[in-house]
Design a protein around this motif. Structure first.
Motif, PDB file in Angstrom:
ATOM      1  N   SER B 222       4.688  28.827 -17.562  1.00  0.00           N
ATOM      2  CA  SER B 222       3.236  28.753 -17.383  1.00  0.00           C
ATOM      3  C   SER B 222       2.501  29.775 -18.248  1.00  0.00           C
ATOM      4  O   SER B 222       1.339  29.578 -18.603  1.00  0.00           O
ATOM      5  CB  SER B 222       2.876  28.968 -15.915  1.00  0.00           C
ATOM      6  OG  SER B 222       3.322  30.241 -15.485  1.00  0.00           O
ATOM      7  N   MET B 226      -1.300  29.773 -20.144  1.00  0.00           N
ATOM      8  CA  MET B 226      -2.295  30.764 -19.732  1.00  0.00           C
ATOM      9  C   MET B 226      -2.741  31.583 -20.937  1.00  0.00           C
ATOM     10  O   MET B 226      -3.949  31.777 -21.157  1.00  0.00           O
ATOM     11  CB  MET B 226      -1.703  31.671 -18.650  1.00  0.00           C
ATOM     12  CG  MET B 226      -2.653  32.746 -18.179  1.00  0.00           C
ATOM     13  SD  MET B 226      -1.922  33.777 -16.869  1.00  0.00           S
ATOM     14  CE  MET B 226      -0.788  34.790 -17.833  1.00  0.00           C
ATOM     15  N   PRO B 320       3.686  36.746 -14.593  1.00  0.00           N
ATOM     16  CA  PRO B 320       2.352  36.201 -14.867  1.00  0.00           C
ATOM     17  C   PRO B 320       1.236  37.241 -14.745  1.00  0.00           C
ATOM     18  O   PRO B 320       0.381  37.342 -15.626  1.00  0.00           O
ATOM     19  CB  PRO B 320       2.197  35.110 -13.802  1.00  0.00           C
ATOM     20  CG  PRO B 320       3.582  34.720 -13.421  1.00  0.00           C
ATOM     21  CD  PRO B 320       4.412  35.955 -13.581  1.00  0.00           C
ATOM     22  N   PHE B 324      -0.986  38.532 -17.907  1.00  0.00           N
ATOM     23  CA  PHE B 324      -2.440  38.351 -17.910  1.00  0.00           C
ATOM     24  C   PHE B 324      -3.151  39.678 -18.191  1.00  0.00           C
ATOM     25  O   PHE B 324      -4.022  39.761 -19.053  1.00  0.00           O
ATOM     26  CB  PHE B 324      -2.879  37.794 -16.541  1.00  0.00           C
ATOM     27  CG  PHE B 324      -4.354  37.585 -16.417  1.00  0.00           C
ATOM     28  CD1 PHE B 324      -4.939  36.428 -16.906  1.00  0.00           C
ATOM     29  CD2 PHE B 324      -5.167  38.545 -15.818  1.00  0.00           C
ATOM     30  CE1 PHE B 324      -6.309  36.233 -16.807  1.00  0.00           C
ATOM     31  CE2 PHE B 324      -6.529  38.354 -15.719  1.00  0.00           C
ATOM     32  CZ  PHE B 324      -7.102  37.197 -16.213  1.00  0.00           C
ATOM     33  N   SER B 389       4.402  39.991 -10.446  1.00  0.00           N
ATOM     34  CA  SER B 389       5.009  38.663 -10.494  1.00  0.00           C
ATOM     35  C   SER B 389       4.076  37.588  -9.938  1.00  0.00           C
ATOM     36  O   SER B 389       4.355  36.401 -10.071  1.00  0.00           O
ATOM     37  CB  SER B 389       6.291  38.669  -9.663  1.00  0.00           C
ATOM     38  OG  SER B 389       5.981  38.946  -8.308  1.00  0.00           O
ATOM     39  N   VAL B 390       2.990  37.987  -9.310  1.00  0.00           N
ATOM     40  CA  VAL B 390       2.141  37.014  -8.617  1.00  0.00           C
ATOM     41  C   VAL B 390       1.225  36.295  -9.588  1.00  0.00           C
ATOM     42  O   VAL B 390       0.553  36.906 -10.410  1.00  0.00           O
ATOM     43  CB  VAL B 390       1.342  37.699  -7.491  1.00  0.00           C
ATOM     44  CG1 VAL B 390       0.203  36.811  -7.015  1.00  0.00           C
ATOM     45  CG2 VAL B 390       2.264  38.035  -6.325  1.00  0.00           C
ATOM     46  N   MET B 391       1.221  34.967  -9.474  1.00  0.00           N
ATOM     47  CA  MET B 391       0.446  34.118 -10.358  1.00  0.00           C
ATOM     48  C   MET B 391      -0.839  33.638  -9.699  1.00  0.00           C
ATOM     49  O   MET B 391      -1.870  33.499 -10.331  1.00  0.00           O
ATOM     50  CB  MET B 391       1.343  32.940 -10.751  1.00  0.00           C
ATOM     51  CG  MET B 391       0.727  31.755 -11.437  1.00  0.00           C
ATOM     52  SD  MET B 391      -0.020  30.515 -10.287  1.00  0.00           S
ATOM     53  CE  MET B 391       1.339  30.101  -9.213  1.00  0.00           C
ATOM     54  N   ILE B 394      -4.586  35.148  -9.983  1.00  0.00           N
ATOM     55  CA  ILE B 394      -5.281  35.280 -11.271  1.00  0.00           C
ATOM     56  C   ILE B 394      -6.526  34.403 -11.284  1.00  0.00           C
ATOM     57  O   ILE B 394      -7.606  34.816 -11.684  1.00  0.00           O
ATOM     58  CB  ILE B 394      -4.348  34.896 -12.445  1.00  0.00           C
ATOM     59  CG1 ILE B 394      -3.162  35.861 -12.515  1.00  0.00           C
ATOM     60  CG2 ILE B 394      -5.112  34.897 -13.766  1.00  0.00           C
ATOM     61  CD1 ILE B 394      -2.078  35.432 -13.506  1.00  0.00           C
TER      62      ILE B 394
END
Lengths: 425, 425
Positions: B222, B226, B320, B324, B389-391, B394
């Motif tokens: 992903s 992004m 992620p 970002f 690690s959390v997507m 965002i």
């Protein structure tokens, strides 16, 4: 820039003024939601989602290691300490993307990478740095000197999202975060609302093409390009059509044709021939149903809205400032509603006026201005030039300051409502 | 999602942590401004202006009538009143875009439309509604019952802009207001900075293609999508290239090729093969000059910056959240600087923390969050899940909340600095 831009002709064109909110409500009652199409994920940026998206699987969908370390059975570490270390045999190595190759039994551990799947038998991961590696009789061991709590450094299945969770609501604009979510769940073909096709006509024989040399008494046609930019920013697809000439029959025919080919028609400027105003005549004819032709606002009081076969026509002022404001208050919300955006209007916030605004108003004024953050307070500064004919202050404005009808104006420090212009950054 | 994402390998890869600001400064010292190109006005939206633009003529460039009415010599109205009206002969009619056809002499007026050129002899315009039309011996007259001040309803030449005024500065992003200005001054071919071409590589054998069916222990790729969205939003042109395999020689070759074809290279994820990290090896080789490989921040402490022949390489985390944040703090400013934007960094503002944030930090944390306006105060709410690690959070974030190193966390009501994310609306 035409006879339609002032009050003198109100009687002639039977104008009855309504408020901005009334005008907006009338428009929205005629706006249909646009059709759906599918675009590939890399093309989805800035588009508006057409369907609610639910998580097709939990995320994470496997128990994930949060560390580089060793997956183990926490029971094996009970009672261990610096004085009483425990030795556990390393029986597997699990890089990211791989699956465990053996089952862990008590007394064994698996070397594991951040992000890799934790073996089903393991209930904790210990960080690499908390272990000592040793060897004995050709077998690899780790030495551990403290108890490891069950669940340590394991991201459980579904921590972020459960299967079936609503992950993205329809009407949402797709930006980096949404695109990351769609990719994560394998949604490459994205359902979005088609961009409304918006025809733009300019009217008025005083207008020069942008590339024409300047002529005395004439101005260049800047509004069509400004509108095209606003339409694109609002999510529509602008089509700049040929200027409408000073002839009612031709104008009517061109607008009729545009209604067939496009989803919406926007005009700027009246077509003034002597005392005639062709746009006003057009919307008072039988071709279209007039929704309003006067709004109790400045600039842009003669902003006109009409509908034909479910398609909207907006006749905006030829004055740059009035054209800009008319678009933001009426056309942008119409496009937004076609796209299914739940909040299609300019965002309304409260601020403090930073400089006096003393013009006497019988109508509500939407004054171009700038919003500044000063010591934690939002302060709105009206532009020095805000006449409807003024073009130069549009570029420096990020809000419209709402000045209610008043005979005394508004003083610095007073509370005002401001509308945020999304086109500006 | 790789061995590069944690501290354990710092010694191995000779990581020396520097601060975000130090890292940003290093990058900017290597960024060159991009080349210039010309685009047609309708394509200029969102582009960055490459040159200062000065007004080639005053605006308005002729004395413009602000009303529908009559252009006159104010001297003719001296002393007139309800009891003592004055009668002036209408000798001309001037629609928008036309020039006067006769010279006005005392006692004569010209019918004039809003936006039309005022005859040189006239020094005022009287509103249509303030006059009575009469006829006498086949000639048209207006009756006027009050004095008209010199200058009334005439917009002077250059009211908005004088010839030679700086109208748009280079580095400015072109939106509706700027496009209106360019059109007004006949600038159809607009000098802008070329969009930097940015190559995106993902690395890591755990990654599935977005359209591949889900597999146990593996996640979909992903981050590349992004990043493509973030790059486009920052003004670059993203190119998603084939994932880099777990092989140093191949990785090196692919990155070399990308340096030839593109202006910048961004990678996400380390390439972990057991305990090896190919990206880290790559930037410590002789092919590129390493600028930094560790930043005192969370998430994304192992964000790496390198330069080769004046072109930048960023190796971002595979997590992620960290990917970002790494982009927003380092890659966006680099792209912005190439575009000549004067303020390429995320805008920094002050807000009040809305919810406690109690994680202990040795590094500065950039916590995803939302900014709300509450009773005139800006309040920042950290996302409930903010691990690197959390997507999922965002998409709901419009700021990064800066939490300085702390052993006690930050309490609600405390002042925090937040960085506004421009990609969000």
């Amino acid at each position: 820039m035409s006879a339609s831009n002032q009050d003198g002709h109100d009687e002639k064109f039977k104008r009855k003024a309504i408020s901005v909110k009334e005008g907006q409500a009338k428009i929205l009652s005629f706006v249909g939601k646009g059709e759906q199409e599918r675009v590939a994920l890399p093309e989805a940026q800035g588009r508006i989602l057409a369907e609610d998206i639910y998580a097709p699987h939990p995320y994470p969908h496997f128990r994930r290691s949060g560390m580089d370390g060793f997956a183990l059975l926490s029971n094996d570490t009970i009672g261990c300490s610096t004085d009483k270390p425990v030795f556990l045999e390393v029986v597997d190595e699990i890089p990211c993307g791989s699956l465990p190759s053996v089952s862990l039994i008590p007394g064994t551990v698996a070397r594991i990478m951040t992000g890799a799947k934790v073996p089903d038998e393991a209930d904790a991961v210990v960080m690499f740095e908390m272990t000592e590696s040793t060897e004995s009789q050709g077998k690899a061991y780790i030495e551990l000197k403290r108890e490891i709590k069950s669940g340590s450094n394991i991201t459980p299945v579904g921590l972020e999202l459960k299967e079936g969770d609503l992950i993205l609501e329809k009407g949402r604009r797709l930006s980096a975060g949404e695109i990351s979510v769609l990719a994560t769940f394998g949604i490459y073909s994205v359902p979005v609302i088609k961009r409304p096709l918006v025809a733009i006509f300019s009217t008025g024989s005083e207008l020069l093409g942008v590339e024409e040399p300047l002529q005395d008494g004439r101005i260049r046609n800047s509004n069509t390009y400004m509108l095209a930019s606003q339409i694109r920013d609002a999510g529509g697809e602008p089509y700049i059509l040929e200027a409408i000439a000073d002839d009612l029959a031709t104008a009517r025919q061109k607008v009729q044709e545009a209604f067939v080919l496009y989803d919406m028609v926007v005009t700027t400027g009246g077509v003034s021939v002597g005392d005639f105003d062709i746009m006003a005549d057009l919307v008072s004819g039988e071709d279209v149903d007039m929704l309003f032709n006067k709004i109790t606002m400045r600039p842009g009081s003669v902003t006109t809205g009409a509908v034909k076969d479910g398609k909207l026509l907006f006749a905006l002022s030829g004055n740059p400032g009035a054209c800009f404001v008319g678009f933001e208050l009426f056309v942008r919300p119409a496009i937004g509603t076609m796209l299914g955006i739940s909040q299609p209007f300019l965002k309304e916030i409260q601020a403090t006026l930073g400089r006096e605004y003393v013009k006497v108003n019988n109508f509500t004024r939407f004054v171009r201005g700038r919003l500044e953050l000063e010591e934690g307070r939002l302060v709105a500064y009206p532009a020095m030039l805000d006449e409807s004919s003024v073009m130069v202050t549009i570029k420096d404005s990020d809000v419209l300051i709402v000045i209610p009808p008043s005979s005394r104006g508004v003083q610095p420090g007073e509370r005002v409502t401001v509308l945020q212009l999304p086109g500006a950054r």
